[in-house]
Design an enzyme around this catalytic site. Structure first.
Site, PDB file in Angstrom:
ATOM      1  N   ASP A  19      -4.582   5.428   5.849  1.00 52.99           N
ATOM      2  CA  ASP A  19      -5.172   6.641   6.422  1.00 52.99           C
ATOM      3  C   ASP A  19      -6.227   6.199   7.453  1.00 52.99           C
ATOM      4  OD1 ASP A  19      -5.718   9.458   6.460  1.00 52.99           O
ATOM      5  OD2 ASP A  19      -7.267   9.228   4.953  1.00 52.99           O
ATOM      6  N   PHE A  71      -2.223  16.305   3.752  1.00 56.03           N
ATOM      7  CA  PHE A  71      -2.471  15.659   2.464  1.00 56.03           C
ATOM      8  C   PHE A  71      -1.158  15.633   1.689  1.00 56.03           C
ATOM      9  CE2 PHE A  71      -3.963  15.182  -1.871  1.00 56.03           C
ATOM     10  CZ  PHE A  71      -4.930  14.197  -1.711  1.00 56.03           C
ATOM     11  N   VAL A  72      -0.730  14.435   1.322  1.00 54.69           N
ATOM     12  CA  VAL A  72       0.571  14.304   0.657  1.00 54.69           C
ATOM     13  C   VAL A  72       0.411  13.821  -0.781  1.00 54.69           C
ATOM     14  CG1 VAL A  72       1.903  13.945   2.770  1.00 54.69           C
ATOM     15  CG2 VAL A  72       0.876  11.967   1.620  1.00 54.69           C
ATOM     16  N   ARG A  75       1.937  12.453  -9.423  1.00 55.78           N
ATOM     17  CA  ARG A  75       2.459  11.105  -9.141  1.00 55.78           C
ATOM     18  C   ARG A  75       3.945  11.006  -9.481  1.00 55.78           C
ATOM     19  NH1 ARG A  75      -1.911   7.658  -8.206  1.00 55.78           N
ATOM     20  NH2 ARG A  75      -3.768   8.081  -9.442  1.00 55.78           N
ATOM     21  N   GLU A  86       0.844  -1.188   0.000  1.00 54.97           N
ATOM     22  CA  GLU A  86       0.000   0.000   0.000  1.00 54.97           C
ATOM     23  C   GLU A  86       0.886   1.246   0.000  1.00 54.97           C
ATOM     24  OE1 GLU A  86      -2.477   1.530  -0.737  1.00 54.97           O
ATOM     25  OE2 GLU A  86      -4.013   1.609   0.821  1.00 54.97           O
ATOM     26  N   ASP A  87       0.378   2.324  -0.596  1.00 55.16           N
ATOM     27  CA  ASP A  87       1.151   3.563  -0.553  1.00 55.16           C
ATOM     28  C   ASP A  87       1.018   4.238   0.800  1.00 55.16           C
ATOM     29  OD1 ASP A  87      -1.536   4.137  -0.995  1.00 55.16           O
ATOM     30  OD2 ASP A  87      -1.206   5.595  -2.592  1.00 55.16           O
TER      31      ASP A  87
END
Ligand code: 5GP
Length: 181
Positions: A107, A156-157, A169, A103-104
Site C-alpha cells: 500500500d 479497501f480489500v 480472511r 507480501e499480501d
C-alpha cells in the site's frame, strides 16, 4: 444488525479465486526459474500472506524454506498508521541466503521499507519482493516489486487471507469492502 457489525452484503468481488489461482501459478513459474538450485528462504509477512504463501509454495514445488515475520501497520480499522511495529522477528541466520519476501498487499510501501532495513542488517545474498496485490496509487515511499500478482485500485480489500478486524480472511475471492464500518 448489531452496531459496528460488518456484513457479507457489503462486499463485492474484485478478483475471483480462479483468477488468483491462475496468476499464482504464473508467478510460481517465474519464481521457480529464478530460484531453482538456490534454496530460497520465503519470508511471509503475517498474518495476511499466509494463504498466498501456502498456495505459492505448492505451485513452486522446488526446494525452499519458509519463515514468517509479524509486522503491524494497520490497527483495528481501515486507516494505516505510519508507524510500523515489529511484533515477531526471525532468529534464523540470513547471511548468504536468498530471501524472497512474500507480501499480501503493498500500500504505502512503509512495511516493506521497514522490512528491507531489518533484513539488510542480517546480510543476506539477495532480497526480493513478491506481492500478490499492489495499490501503487497509495505509495509514500519507493518500493521495487520484483514479482507482482495484480494491481488493485485505491479501495479497501479483504479475502484470500486479508482481513478487516480479523474478519473475512477465509473468503476465497478478493473483495472490495463497501460503505461505512
Ligand atoms: P503498507 O505498509 O504498504 O502501507 O501496508 C501494507 C499492509 O497494510 C499490508 O500487509 C496489509 O496488511 C495492509 N493493507 C494494505 N492495504 C490493505 C487493504 O486494502 N485491506 C486490508 N485489509 N489491509 C491492507
Amino acid at each position: 444488525m448489531l452496531e459496528g457489525e460488518t456484513h457479507l452484503s457489503q462486499l463485492s468481488t474484485l478478483i475471483t479465486k480462479e483468477e488468483i489461482e491462475n496468476r499464482v501459478a504464473e508467478l510460481a513459474a517465474e519464481i521457480r526459474e529464478d530460484y531453482l538450485g538456490k534454496n530460497p528462504l520465503l519470508l511471509g509477512i503475517l498474518k495476511g500472506s499466509f494463504v498466498f504463501m501456502s498456495d505459492l509454495i505448492r505451485k513452486l514445488n522446488i526446494p525452499l524454506e519458509i519463515e514468517f515475520i509479524r509486522l503491524s501497520s494497520y490497527g483495528a480499522g481501515k486507516e494505516p498508521s505510519n508507524r510500523i511495529r515489529l511484533v515477531h522477528g526471525i532468529n534464523v541466520p540470513l547471511k548468504d541466503r536468498h530471501v524472497l519476501i512474500i507480501e499480501d498487499i503493498v500500500d504505502t510501501g512503509l512495511t516493506v521499507r521497514y522490512l528491507h532495513d531489518y533484513l539488510n542488517r542480517k546480510r543476506p545474498s539477495s532480497i526480493k519482493l513478491c506481492t500478490l496485490f499492489d495499490k501503487p496509487s497509495r505509495r509514500v515511499v519507493d518500493v521495487t516489486v520484483d514479482y507482482l500478482g495484480f494491481k488493485v485500485p485505491d479501495t479497501f480489500v479483504v479475502g484470500y487471507g486479508i482481513d478487516f478486524d480479523e474478519k473475512f480472511r477465509y473468503l476465497p475471492d478478493l473483495c472490495i469492502m463497501e460503505g461505512q464500518v
